[in-house]
Design a protein around this motif. Structure first.
Motif, mmCIF file in Angstrom:
data_model
loop_
_atom_site.group_PDB
_atom_site.id
_atom_site.type_symbol
_atom_site.label_atom_id
_atom_site.label_comp_id
_atom_site.label_asym_id
_atom_site.label_seq_id
_atom_site.Cartn_x
_atom_site.Cartn_y
_atom_site.Cartn_z
ATOM 1 N N LYS A 117 0.864 -1.181 0.000
ATOM 2 C CA LYS A 117 0.000 0.000 0.000
ATOM 3 C C LYS A 117 0.901 1.232 0.000
ATOM 4 O O LYS A 117 1.875 1.292 0.747
ATOM 5 C CB LYS A 117 -0.891 0.007 1.232
ATOM 6 C CG LYS A 117 -1.932 1.111 1.204
ATOM 7 C CD LYS A 117 -2.818 1.078 2.432
ATOM 8 C CE LYS A 117 -3.730 -0.118 2.356
ATOM 9 N NZ LYS A 117 -4.722 -0.138 3.453
ATOM 10 N N LYS A 131 0.872 5.413 0.332
ATOM 11 C CA LYS A 131 0.113 6.576 0.765
ATOM 12 C C LYS A 131 0.871 7.830 0.343
ATOM 13 O O LYS A 131 2.057 7.972 0.635
ATOM 14 C CB LYS A 131 -0.060 6.532 2.284
ATOM 15 C CG LYS A 131 -1.006 7.555 2.808
ATOM 16 C CD LYS A 131 -1.310 7.291 4.275
ATOM 17 C CE LYS A 131 -2.384 8.244 4.742
ATOM 18 N NZ LYS A 131 -2.741 7.999 6.132
ATOM 19 N N TYR A 132 0.171 8.722 -0.370
ATOM 20 C CA TYR A 132 0.760 9.973 -0.842
ATOM 21 C C TYR A 132 0.305 11.096 0.083
ATOM 22 O O TYR A 132 -0.879 11.249 0.349
ATOM 23 C CB TYR A 132 0.314 10.267 -2.272
ATOM 24 C CG TYR A 132 0.589 9.125 -3.220
ATOM 25 C CD1 TYR A 132 1.881 8.839 -3.626
ATOM 26 C CD2 TYR A 132 -0.438 8.318 -3.697
ATOM 27 C CE1 TYR A 132 2.151 7.791 -4.492
ATOM 28 C CE2 TYR A 132 -0.186 7.269 -4.570
ATOM 29 C CZ TYR A 132 1.105 7.012 -4.957
ATOM 30 O OH TYR A 132 1.362 5.973 -5.809
ATOM 31 N N ARG A 136 -0.370 14.131 -3.145
ATOM 32 C CA ARG A 136 -1.646 13.440 -3.392
ATOM 33 C C ARG A 136 -2.475 14.190 -4.423
ATOM 34 O O ARG A 136 -3.177 13.591 -5.212
ATOM 35 C CB ARG A 136 -2.390 13.191 -2.092
ATOM 36 C CG ARG A 136 -3.272 14.285 -1.617
ATOM 37 C CD ARG A 136 -4.149 13.902 -0.442
ATOM 38 N NE ARG A 136 -3.403 13.311 0.626
ATOM 39 C CZ ARG A 136 -3.526 13.600 1.903
ATOM 40 N NH1 ARG A 136 -4.412 14.494 2.282
ATOM 41 N NH2 ARG A 136 -2.807 13.019 2.811
ATOM 42 N N GLU A 148 -5.128 9.565 -2.639
ATOM 43 C CA GLU A 148 -4.530 9.602 -1.306
ATOM 44 C C GLU A 148 -3.688 8.360 -1.080
ATOM 45 O O GLU A 148 -2.628 8.423 -0.473
ATOM 46 C CB GLU A 148 -5.615 9.691 -0.241
ATOM 47 C CG GLU A 148 -5.052 9.795 1.154
ATOM 48 C CD GLU A 148 -6.127 10.000 2.211
ATOM 49 O OE1 GLU A 148 -5.895 9.567 3.348
ATOM 50 O OE2 GLU A 148 -7.160 10.591 1.890
ATOM 51 N N GLN A 149 -4.170 7.230 -1.580
ATOM 52 C CA GLN A 149 -3.401 5.991 -1.460
ATOM 53 C C GLN A 149 -3.846 5.012 -2.535
ATOM 54 O O GLN A 149 -4.907 5.167 -3.131
ATOM 55 C CB GLN A 149 -3.524 5.374 -0.077
ATOM 56 C CG GLN A 149 -4.892 4.867 0.289
ATOM 57 C CD GLN A 149 -4.918 4.327 1.709
ATOM 58 O OE1 GLN A 149 -4.124 4.726 2.550
ATOM 59 N NE2 GLN A 149 -5.832 3.423 1.980
ATOM 60 N N GLU A 202 -2.960 0.589 -3.887
ATOM 61 C CA GLU A 202 -2.284 -0.675 -3.622
ATOM 62 C C GLU A 202 -1.645 -1.198 -4.900
ATOM 63 O O GLU A 202 -2.182 -1.029 -5.992
ATOM 64 C CB GLU A 202 -3.275 -1.711 -3.077
ATOM 65 C CG GLU A 202 -3.694 -1.398 -1.664
ATOM 66 C CD GLU A 202 -4.430 -2.544 -1.002
ATOM 67 O OE1 GLU A 202 -4.135 -3.714 -1.309
ATOM 68 O OE2 GLU A 202 -5.298 -2.250 -0.165
ATOM 69 N N LEU A 210 3.367 -0.757 4.267
ATOM 70 C CA LEU A 210 2.759 0.535 3.975
ATOM 71 C C LEU A 210 3.885 1.517 3.705
ATOM 72 O O LEU A 210 4.708 1.797 4.586
ATOM 73 C CB LEU A 210 1.913 1.028 5.154
ATOM 74 C CG LEU A 210 1.417 2.475 5.055
ATOM 75 C CD1 LEU A 210 0.520 2.672 3.845
ATOM 76 C CD2 LEU A 210 0.702 2.876 6.334
ATOM 77 N N THR A 224 4.845 5.297 2.796
ATOM 78 C CA THR A 224 4.326 6.658 2.847
ATOM 79 C C THR A 224 5.354 7.579 2.212
ATOM 80 O O THR A 224 6.527 7.560 2.596
ATOM 81 C CB THR A 224 4.062 7.082 4.302
ATOM 82 O OG1 THR A 224 3.174 6.143 4.909
ATOM 83 C CG2 THR A 224 3.438 8.477 4.359
#
Length: 88
Positions: A4, A6-7, A12, A18-19, A21, A78, A80
């Motif tokens: 996953k 996440k931006y 974003r 926003e995210q 996968e 995850l 980020t």
């Protein structure tokens, strides 16, 4: 392997998510993942193409821990991506 991403902050908005996968079928480093993101989101290439250079202020976290480009991702990580904050 599921990863996953996440931006954060203004990134974003540039990517439009926003995210998301990624399903990866081989051993993948953070550097490989960034290349995959760039191929999928060409509009972000100018921001991400030099993300691992010493003078780039982006921070990449894996499960909340800063990692280098050669870090090998694991299932359910995850990632980020934190771009630099501007303003003052």
């Amino acid at each position: 392997m599921n990863i996953k991403v996440k931006y954060m902050l203004w990134l974003r908005e540039k990517i439009g998510l926003e995210q998301e996968e990624f399903k990866l079928d081989r051993e993948t480093s953070l550097e490989d993942l960034v290349r995959i993101i760039i191929l999928k989101h060409r509009e972000a290439e100018k921001y991400l193409s030099n993300i691992f250079s010493d003078d780039n202020p982006f921070i990449i976290l894996v499960n909340g821990i800063p990692r280098k480009k050669n870090y090998i991702l694991k299932d359910n990580d995850l990632v980020t991506i934190l771009p630099p904050v501007s303003g003052g």
